[in-house]
Design a protein around this motif. Sequence first.
Motif, PDB file in Angstrom:
ATOM      1  N   ALA A   1      29.259  45.929  39.200  1.00  0.00           N
ATOM      2  CA  ALA A   1      29.710  47.193  39.867  1.00  0.00           C
ATOM      3  C   ALA A   1      28.928  47.189  41.112  1.00  0.00           C
ATOM      4  CB  ALA A   1      29.281  48.550  38.833  1.00  0.00           C
ATOM      5  N   GLN A   2      27.605  46.743  41.042  1.00  0.00           N
ATOM      6  CA  GLN A   2      26.595  46.970  42.387  1.00  0.00           C
ATOM      7  C   GLN A   2      27.573  46.210  43.464  1.00  0.00           C
ATOM      8  OE1 GLN A   2      23.827  48.903  42.587  1.00  0.00           O
ATOM      9  NE2 GLN A   2      24.091  48.921  44.915  1.00  0.00           N
ATOM     10  N   GLU A   3      28.056  45.039  43.349  1.00  0.00           N
ATOM     11  CA  GLU A   3      28.855  44.366  44.363  1.00  0.00           C
ATOM     12  C   GLU A   3      29.877  45.048  44.934  1.00  0.00           C
ATOM     13  OE1 GLU A   3      31.467  40.519  44.686  1.00  0.00           O
ATOM     14  OE2 GLU A   3      30.470  40.626  42.846  1.00  0.00           O
ATOM     15  N   LEU A   4      30.512  45.866  44.142  1.00  0.00           N
ATOM     16  CA  LEU A   4      31.611  46.871  44.658  1.00  0.00           C
ATOM     17  C   LEU A   4      30.877  47.907  45.605  1.00  0.00           C
ATOM     18  CD1 LEU A   4      34.467  48.025  44.594  1.00  0.00           C
ATOM     19  CD2 LEU A   4      33.784  49.343  42.642  1.00  0.00           C
ATOM     20  N   ARG A   5      29.813  48.481  45.052  1.00  0.00           N
ATOM     21  CA  ARG A   5      29.272  49.577  45.838  1.00  0.00           C
ATOM     22  C   ARG A   5      28.745  48.938  47.353  1.00  0.00           C
ATOM     23  NH1 ARG A   5      26.319  50.141  40.667  1.00  0.00           N
ATOM     24  NH2 ARG A   5      27.366  51.647  39.382  1.00  0.00           N
ATOM     25  N   ASP A   6      27.977  47.903  47.214  1.00  0.00           N
ATOM     26  CA  ASP A   6      27.402  47.313  48.576  1.00  0.00           C
ATOM     27  C   ASP A   6      28.557  46.993  49.432  1.00  0.00           C
ATOM     28  OD1 ASP A   6      24.922  47.490  47.240  1.00  0.00           O
ATOM     29  OD2 ASP A   6      24.695  45.388  46.623  1.00  0.00           O
ATOM     30  N   PHE A   7      29.483  46.493  48.925  1.00  0.00           N
ATOM     31  CA  PHE A   7      30.756  45.784  49.749  1.00  0.00           C
ATOM     32  C   PHE A   7      31.357  47.016  50.482  1.00  0.00           C
ATOM     33  CE2 PHE A   7      35.109  44.025  50.810  1.00  0.00           C
ATOM     34  CZ  PHE A   7      34.575  42.659  51.254  1.00  0.00           C
ATOM     35  N   LEU A   8      31.662  47.922  49.627  1.00  0.00           N
ATOM     36  CA  LEU A   8      32.358  49.137  50.238  1.00  0.00           C
ATOM     37  C   LEU A   8      31.410  49.917  51.379  1.00  0.00           C
ATOM     38  CD1 LEU A   8      34.602  51.364  50.368  1.00  0.00           C
ATOM     39  CD2 LEU A   8      33.615  52.326  48.243  1.00  0.00           C
TER      40      LEU A   8
ATOM     41  N   HIS B   1      40.040  42.184  48.244  1.00  0.00           N
ATOM     42  CA  HIS B   1      38.770  41.164  47.914  1.00  0.00           C
ATOM     43  C   HIS B   1      38.773  41.251  46.441  1.00  0.00           C
ATOM     44  CE1 HIS B   1      35.038  39.444  48.641  1.00  0.00           C
ATOM     45  NE2 HIS B   1      34.673  40.251  47.644  1.00  0.00           N
ATOM     46  N   PHE B   2      38.844  42.270  45.677  1.00  0.00           N
ATOM     47  CA  PHE B   2      38.748  42.372  44.181  1.00  0.00           C
ATOM     48  C   PHE B   2      40.023  42.404  43.499  1.00  0.00           C
ATOM     49  CE2 PHE B   2      34.973  44.602  46.086  1.00  0.00           C
ATOM     50  CZ  PHE B   2      33.852  43.814  45.444  1.00  0.00           C
TER      51      PHE B   2
ATOM     52  N   GLU C   1      32.197  58.110  41.911  1.00  0.00           N
ATOM     53  CA  GLU C   1      32.537  56.912  40.967  1.00  0.00           C
ATOM     54  C   GLU C   1      33.093  57.095  39.592  1.00  0.00           C
ATOM     55  OE1 GLU C   1      29.648  53.570  41.258  1.00  0.00           O
ATOM     56  OE2 GLU C   1      28.400  55.293  41.689  1.00  0.00           O
ATOM     57  N   ASN C   2      34.097  56.671  39.116  1.00  0.00           N
ATOM     58  CA  ASN C   2      34.635  56.497  37.764  1.00  0.00           C
ATOM     59  C   ASN C   2      34.040  55.690  36.963  1.00  0.00           C
ATOM     60  OD1 ASN C   2      36.400  56.536  35.429  1.00  0.00           O
ATOM     61  ND2 ASN C   2      38.043  57.267  36.654  1.00  0.00           N
ATOM     62  N   LYS C   3      32.709  56.002  36.476  1.00  0.00           N
ATOM     63  CA  LYS C   3      31.881  54.944  35.661  1.00  0.00           C
ATOM     64  C   LYS C   3      32.558  54.101  34.548  1.00  0.00           C
ATOM     65  CE  LYS C   3      27.798  56.947  37.556  1.00  0.00           C
ATOM     66  NZ  LYS C   3      26.410  57.447  37.349  1.00  0.00           N
ATOM     67  N   PRO C   4      33.286  55.019  33.753  1.00  0.00           N
ATOM     68  CA  PRO C   4      33.798  54.233  32.651  1.00  0.00           C
ATOM     69  C   PRO C   4      34.824  53.124  32.989  1.00  0.00           C
ATOM     70  CG  PRO C   4      33.913  56.662  32.176  1.00  0.00           C
ATOM     71  CD  PRO C   4      33.665  56.542  33.478  1.00  0.00           C
ATOM     72  N   LEU C   5      35.816  53.585  34.046  1.00  0.00           N
ATOM     73  CA  LEU C   5      36.592  52.568  34.509  1.00  0.00           C
ATOM     74  C   LEU C   5      36.131  51.597  35.397  1.00  0.00           C
ATOM     75  CD1 LEU C   5      39.668  51.719  34.969  1.00  0.00           C
ATOM     76  CD2 LEU C   5      39.766  53.376  36.946  1.00  0.00           C
ATOM     77  N   GLN C   6      35.185  51.952  36.048  1.00  0.00           N
ATOM     78  CA  GLN C   6      34.392  50.865  36.768  1.00  0.00           C
ATOM     79  C   GLN C   6      33.511  49.936  35.929  1.00  0.00           C
ATOM     80  OE1 GLN C   6      30.357  51.694  38.800  1.00  0.00           O
ATOM     81  NE2 GLN C   6      31.903  52.043  40.634  1.00  0.00           N
TER      82      GLN C   6
END
Length: 631
Positions: free
Chosen positions: A20-27, A63-64, A7-12
């Motif tokens: 951010a969790q929605e992205l993680r779960d979806f992927l 989706h995003f 994960e690129n946390k600053p960009l995320q």
Amino acid sequence: MFLKILENKPLQKLLFGGRAQELRDFLDEYLCKYFTKKDIWLYEVQPEAPIKLNDVLFYLKEHFSATLGSAPLPLVFQISEDRPQVSSSFFKRAGKIYLQAKVVNPLKKALEKESLFYKIERVDEDIYELILPSTVDPTLIFPFKDTFFFPEEEKCFFCGTYLHKSEDCPGLRVKDPLKEFQQYLKFSFEDIVKNLWETLQDKSKEDFLKGFLCRHFYLFPAFIKIPFFFPAEIENWTNLNRPLDFPVRGGDLYLALEDLILGKLALAEEKFKRLEGETRAELGLLAVNLWKRDFPQALYHLETALAEAKTPFLKSYLLFLKGYIYYYQRDFLSAEENFREALKKDSSCIPAFYFLQLLLYEGEENWQKIFPYFQNPYTIYLAFLEPVFIKHQMELEENLQKTWESYREETVKRLREAEDKFHKLKEFFSEEERKDYEETLKKIRENTYKGGLILIEAAGKGALELSLELNSYIISKIKKFKSELEKITTSLSPLEKFWQAYPYKREDFLFGQKLTKAKEIFKKLESRLKKSEIAKELKFIQKELSTLHSIVEELEIHKEDLQKKWKFREKLYKFLVRYLIAEGILVILFLSSSFLPETVSSLPLFSLSNFFLFSFILFLLTVFSVQIDKK
């Protein structure tokens, strides 16, 4: 074979915030459909994995799409034979797929069986990048802003990137950050991006990166040397555009400043503290504490310096720094208040204006309200280089390009005017003058079409100055032509009077024709000299003036011949009249002698020989009388 996701946390955080969790779960949900999950963000895959991964990434980006905009997915994908560890010696691009050297051949074989575009490029000693349709960069001038959100998780206080820790920022070693950034303003956007990419790929070329890191030149400790050396001369931010020559000075204050710029913080702090209370010493201590990121102490010295500040420049600078400290600490209300106060003190305070717009963008993401305000060369480049605008990079570039074109359009207009005037006048210049003007125009042309905004502005100014110079030349030429025309007038007037009095016009009609032609040319010249667009007439004026000169010279010569002819004929007429009268009287005298007595008529005086003698004498006397006649 394993797929590891980083994960690129600053960009995320910038793009997704609390989602951010929605992205993680979806992927994770979609990856688990195709691959075997072994751990958090770790999946066992087959050589055909990139094909499925390409589909997943496409779906994820779609989706995003509203969240991502022009930005890539804030994730890095790594495929290796075992648990992958990507080397940190190169920039890990967000949204990209990296391969361990051992898996390249198996993946190639699997991909060759599919009708899927792919490309594999080497990026490090044993690391390759797999380029798929879903990982291709969007069509942007600056498509790799994601590199500035890696590898640190905390933003650098000075340059605003995540490339390094604040205390390790290479910009801190730059002695003149303002000058370093001003060099960027000479480059076009395309040239900056090209050189930046080469710099990121090859660390031996990192000098060009300094300009990018120093774009917020006003945050670096070295910037305080401007209020140090020019406490009264720099009244507002617009004064920074003029060249600044920093003198060499001694004393504890300037020695402390030198230590600060060289990074000798302990020595600098010790020397500044000896002079604590003096405005410039407080500025020095402020810079020292900002370097150390001791914000409470920095704010203390800032408030002390602000109380003593005299110029709008220094007041707005300190209020901006105060606002930026709050901005960095994410106290956005206090930051906004101080940015607005800074602009009240000096409306030309570039950093306060820029960060106020940045703050508003981060709060609302309403780029339509923000981007059109970037009109100044500094704010245009700051915005173009700003990593925070990564989501709306496409809209940003479109807006900035329009502004850029408006700058260029005005310069091109001036350039064309200068070129037009030069081409109309070049026949009047010497070879050396012509070459100098052509070289000047060539330089202006190059800066206009290839240079950055500063060079475009300089080109516009140069074109205007050249136009004014050529206008002066035109005016001087007009004055010269008018002077020559006045001289010709003084010559034509006597010629006209002479021709009016001349009695043999039919015989010498050519003189009259030339005089008529000269008067026609004269009238044309008078008419041309009164025209508003006279530059394009100069060539014809000079040509016709030269023709008029030649005609007048010929008429002057011809006039002399005609005057001689006229004079000769007048004398001949007088001679014939006088001689014939005298000769008639002589004949009458000799004929009347026959009526006189013979004694008188037979005298030798009335002999034929004396008659011829007297005729000859009368001839001579008549010639003499004509010659001495004043008329």
